[in-house]
Design a protein around this motif. Structure first.
Motif, PDB file in Angstrom:
ATOM      1  N   ILE A  25       4.365  -2.180   7.342  1.00 28.41           N
ATOM      2  CA  ILE A  25       4.858  -1.037   6.574  1.00 28.41           C
ATOM      3  C   ILE A  25       5.064   0.158   7.493  1.00 28.41           C
ATOM      4  O   ILE A  25       4.560   0.198   8.609  1.00 28.41           O
ATOM      5  CB  ILE A  25       3.886  -0.651   5.435  1.00 28.41           C
ATOM      6  N   THR A  26       5.788   1.135   6.974  1.00 31.12           N
ATOM      7  CA  THR A  26       6.004   2.392   7.671  1.00 31.12           C
ATOM      8  C   THR A  26       5.678   3.522   6.703  1.00 31.12           C
ATOM      9  O   THR A  26       6.166   3.528   5.570  1.00 31.12           O
ATOM     10  CB  THR A  26       7.464   2.518   8.143  1.00 31.12           C
ATOM     11  N   ILE A  27       4.857   4.437   7.170  1.00 27.67           N
ATOM     12  CA  ILE A  27       4.559   5.645   6.399  1.00 27.67           C
ATOM     13  C   ILE A  27       5.280   6.779   7.107  1.00 27.67           C
ATOM     14  O   ILE A  27       5.076   7.017   8.297  1.00 27.67           O
ATOM     15  CB  ILE A  27       3.046   5.902   6.324  1.00 27.67           C
ATOM     16  N   GLY A  28       6.137   7.473   6.384  1.00 30.06           N
ATOM     17  CA  GLY A  28       6.995   8.505   6.958  1.00 30.06           C
ATOM     18  C   GLY A  28       6.248   9.730   7.463  1.00 30.06           C
ATOM     19  O   GLY A  28       5.097   9.984   7.098  1.00 30.06           O
ATOM     20  N   ASP A  29       6.923  10.500   8.300  1.00 30.60           N
ATOM     21  CA  ASP A  29       6.368  11.721   8.885  1.00 30.60           C
ATOM     22  C   ASP A  29       5.945  12.701   7.793  1.00 30.60           C
ATOM     23  O   ASP A  29       6.605  12.834   6.765  1.00 30.60           O
ATOM     24  CB  ASP A  29       7.410  12.405   9.778  1.00 30.60           C
ATOM     25  N   GLY A  30       4.841  13.393   8.042  1.00 29.01           N
ATOM     26  CA  GLY A  30       4.382  14.435   7.138  1.00 29.01           C
ATOM     27  C   GLY A  30       3.791  13.954   5.832  1.00 29.01           C
ATOM     28  O   GLY A  30       3.562  14.753   4.923  1.00 29.01           O
ATOM     29  N   SER A  31       3.523  12.675   5.706  1.00 26.13           N
ATOM     30  CA  SER A  31       2.947  12.139   4.463  1.00 26.13           C
ATOM     31  C   SER A  31       1.451  12.402   4.392  1.00 26.13           C
ATOM     32  O   SER A  31       0.818  12.698   5.406  1.00 26.13           O
ATOM     33  CB  SER A  31       3.206  10.639   4.368  1.00 26.13           C
ATOM     34  N   LYS A  32       0.912  12.263   3.195  1.00 24.45           N
ATOM     35  CA  LYS A  32      -0.520  12.418   2.973  1.00 24.45           C
ATOM     36  C   LYS A  32      -1.015  11.199   2.194  1.00 24.45           C
ATOM     37  O   LYS A  32      -0.465  10.872   1.151  1.00 24.45           O
ATOM     38  CB  LYS A  32      -0.805  13.697   2.200  1.00 24.45           C
ATOM     39  N   VAL A  33      -2.039  10.550   2.751  1.00 24.99           N
ATOM     40  CA  VAL A  33      -2.635   9.385   2.103  1.00 24.99           C
ATOM     41  C   VAL A  33      -3.974   9.835   1.535  1.00 24.99           C
ATOM     42  O   VAL A  33      -4.852  10.285   2.273  1.00 24.99           O
ATOM     43  CB  VAL A  33      -2.830   8.220   3.102  1.00 24.99           C
ATOM     44  N   GLY A  34      -4.134   9.731   0.236  1.00 23.77           N
ATOM     45  CA  GLY A  34      -5.341  10.209  -0.428  1.00 23.77           C
ATOM     46  C   GLY A  34      -6.561   9.362  -0.137  1.00 23.77           C
ATOM     47  O   GLY A  34      -6.474   8.246   0.381  1.00 23.77           O
ATOM     48  N   ALA A  35      -7.719   9.902  -0.500  1.00 21.21           N
ATOM     49  CA  ALA A  35      -8.979   9.199  -0.302  1.00 21.21           C
ATOM     50  C   ALA A  35      -8.984   7.883  -1.067  1.00 21.21           C
ATOM     51  O   ALA A  35      -8.557   7.823  -2.218  1.00 21.21           O
ATOM     52  CB  ALA A  35     -10.141  10.075  -0.766  1.00 21.21           C
ATOM     53  N   ASN A  36      -9.424   6.830  -0.409  1.00 19.63           N
ATOM     54  CA  ASN A  36      -9.563   5.488  -0.973  1.00 19.63           C
ATOM     55  C   ASN A  36      -8.259   4.849  -1.444  1.00 19.63           C
ATOM     56  O   ASN A  36      -8.295   3.876  -2.181  1.00 19.63           O
ATOM     57  CB  ASN A  36     -10.594   5.476  -2.109  1.00 19.63           C
ATOM     58  N   ALA A  37      -7.125   5.371  -1.001  1.00 24.83           N
ATOM     59  CA  ALA A  37      -5.842   4.757  -1.355  1.00 24.83           C
ATOM     60  C   ALA A  37      -5.677   3.449  -0.586  1.00 24.83           C
ATOM     61  O   ALA A  37      -6.156   3.314   0.534  1.00 24.83           O
ATOM     62  CB  ALA A  37      -4.696   5.704  -1.032  1.00 24.83           C
ATOM     63  N   VAL A  38      -4.992   2.502  -1.198  1.00 24.25           N
ATOM     64  CA  VAL A  38      -4.668   1.232  -0.541  1.00 24.25           C
ATOM     65  C   VAL A  38      -3.151   1.172  -0.424  1.00 24.25           C
ATOM     66  O   VAL A  38      -2.450   1.023  -1.420  1.00 24.25           O
ATOM     67  CB  VAL A  38      -5.213   0.025  -1.335  1.00 24.25           C
ATOM     68  N   VAL A  39      -2.663   1.294   0.799  1.00 24.98           N
ATOM     69  CA  VAL A  39      -1.222   1.360   1.047  1.00 24.98           C
ATOM     70  C   VAL A  39      -0.762   0.017   1.600  1.00 24.98           C
ATOM     71  O   VAL A  39      -1.245  -0.415   2.647  1.00 24.98           O
ATOM     72  CB  VAL A  39      -0.877   2.494   2.033  1.00 24.98           C
ATOM     73  N   ASN A  40       0.185  -0.625   0.898  1.00 22.52           N
ATOM     74  CA  ASN A  40       0.677  -1.926   1.350  1.00 22.52           C
ATOM     75  C   ASN A  40       2.192  -2.045   1.249  1.00 22.52           C
ATOM     76  O   ASN A  40       2.734  -3.135   1.227  1.00 22.52           O
ATOM     77  CB  ASN A  40      -0.005  -3.058   0.586  1.00 22.52           C
ATOM     78  N   LYS A  41       2.902  -0.900   1.153  1.00 24.59           N
ATOM     79  CA  LYS A  41       4.361  -0.911   1.174  1.00 24.59           C
ATOM     80  C   LYS A  41       4.865   0.379   1.816  1.00 24.59           C
ATOM     81  O   LYS A  41       4.116   1.344   1.968  1.00 24.59           O
ATOM     82  CB  LYS A  41       4.938  -1.090  -0.224  1.00 24.59           C
ATOM     83  N   ASP A  42       6.136   0.373   2.210  1.00 21.52           N
ATOM     84  CA  ASP A  42       6.746   1.511   2.894  1.00 21.52           C
ATOM     85  C   ASP A  42       6.847   2.733   1.986  1.00 21.52           C
ATOM     86  O   ASP A  42       7.051   2.599   0.778  1.00 21.52           O
ATOM     87  CB  ASP A  42       8.163   1.163   3.354  1.00 21.52           C
ATOM     88  N   PHE A  43       6.726   3.910   2.624  1.00 23.98           N
ATOM     89  CA  PHE A  43       6.929   5.169   1.915  1.00 23.98           C
ATOM     90  C   PHE A  43       7.712   6.110   2.813  1.00 23.98           C
ATOM     91  O   PHE A  43       7.513   6.119   4.028  1.00 23.98           O
ATOM     92  CB  PHE A  43       5.589   5.792   1.514  1.00 23.98           C
ATOM     93  N   PRO A  44       8.598   6.937   2.228  1.00 26.99           N
ATOM     94  CA  PRO A  44       9.422   7.848   3.031  1.00 26.99           C
ATOM     95  C   PRO A  44       8.632   9.058   3.519  1.00 26.99           C
ATOM     96  O   PRO A  44       7.458   9.234   3.195  1.00 26.99           O
ATOM     97  CB  PRO A  44      10.519   8.270   2.048  1.00 26.99           C
ATOM     98  N   ASP A  45       9.313   9.907   4.276  1.00 28.66           N
ATOM     99  CA  ASP A  45       8.712  11.133   4.787  1.00 28.66           C
ATOM    100  C   ASP A  45       8.192  12.007   3.643  1.00 28.66           C
ATOM    101  O   ASP A  45       8.732  11.991   2.532  1.00 28.66           O
ATOM    102  CB  ASP A  45       9.742  11.952   5.582  1.00 28.66           C
ATOM    103  N   SER A  46       7.153  12.765   3.937  1.00 26.15           N
ATOM    104  CA  SER A  46       6.564  13.762   3.022  1.00 26.15           C
ATOM    105  C   SER A  46       6.081  13.178   1.697  1.00 26.15           C
ATOM    106  O   SER A  46       6.105  13.853   0.672  1.00 26.15           O
ATOM    107  CB  SER A  46       7.562  14.890   2.756  1.00 26.15           C
TER     108      SER A  46
END
Length: 174
Positions: A140-161
């Motif tokens: 996956i790719t997490i875009g520039d300037g993003s914020k991942v919250g506490a205890n989040a489970v990220v398993n797919k791409d997300f755009p910037d910010s």
């Protein structure tokens, strides 16, 4: 990534700036995370085989020792310059993953591969905030300037910010 001497100085200055420290013996002696950054950058620089071999081995042993003390499992060549680790504690990063410049990685974060492929690892953009307990895995790719919250489970791409929360993570920045 192999650092030249000029890049080595730039990376160390960026890492110290992220911790609000100045280059000096005081910050090196008092802050183990500063020592971790120094040893990591010296090992990245030493891959060019410009370091005298016994010196490289000593730095590698010091790096492994401080990593164990801090609870970090972060291989060399996985983080950009100025990445900020605010606290000691368990942080696990896959050796093929990448964390972009200026990002913040909190405690109890796992950045790992997908179970089906050793090559399916995350790429995290610049200036990304990763909250405590976040789990990021897969190709996956997490875009520039993003914020991942506490205890989040990220398993797919997300755009910037993006602002990512939940299990599985959803973008609440609509």
């Amino acid at each position: 990534m192999q650092l030249s001497f000029i890049e080595l100085k730039e990376y160390i200055k960026s890492d110290l700036f992220a911790r609000s420290c100045k280059v000096g013996i005081k910050s090196f002696c008092l802050d183990p995370i500063v020592r971790f950054h120094w040893y990591m950058r010296l090992l990245e620089f030493g891959q060019r085989k410009t370091l005298f071999f016994p010196f490289f081995i000593i730095i590698k042993l010091l790096f492994l020792r401080i990593s164990r003390k801090l609870g970090f499992s972060i291989p060399i060549n996985t983080i950009g310059k100025g990445v900020y680790f605010p606290h000691y504690g368990t942080i696990v990063v896959n050796s093929r993953a990448w964390i972009g410049d200026g990002s913040t990685v909190n405690v109890d974060v796992v950045i790992g591969r997908h179970p089906d492929s050793k090559l399916a690892v995350p790429t995290i953009g610049k200036n990304v905030y990763i909250g405590p307990g976040a789990k990021i895995f897969g190709k996956i790719t997490i875009g520039d300037g993003s914020k991942v919250g506490a205890n989040a489970v990220v398993n797919k791409d997300f755009p910037d910010s993006s602002i990512l929360v939940g299990i599985p993570a959803k973008n609440i920045n609509l």
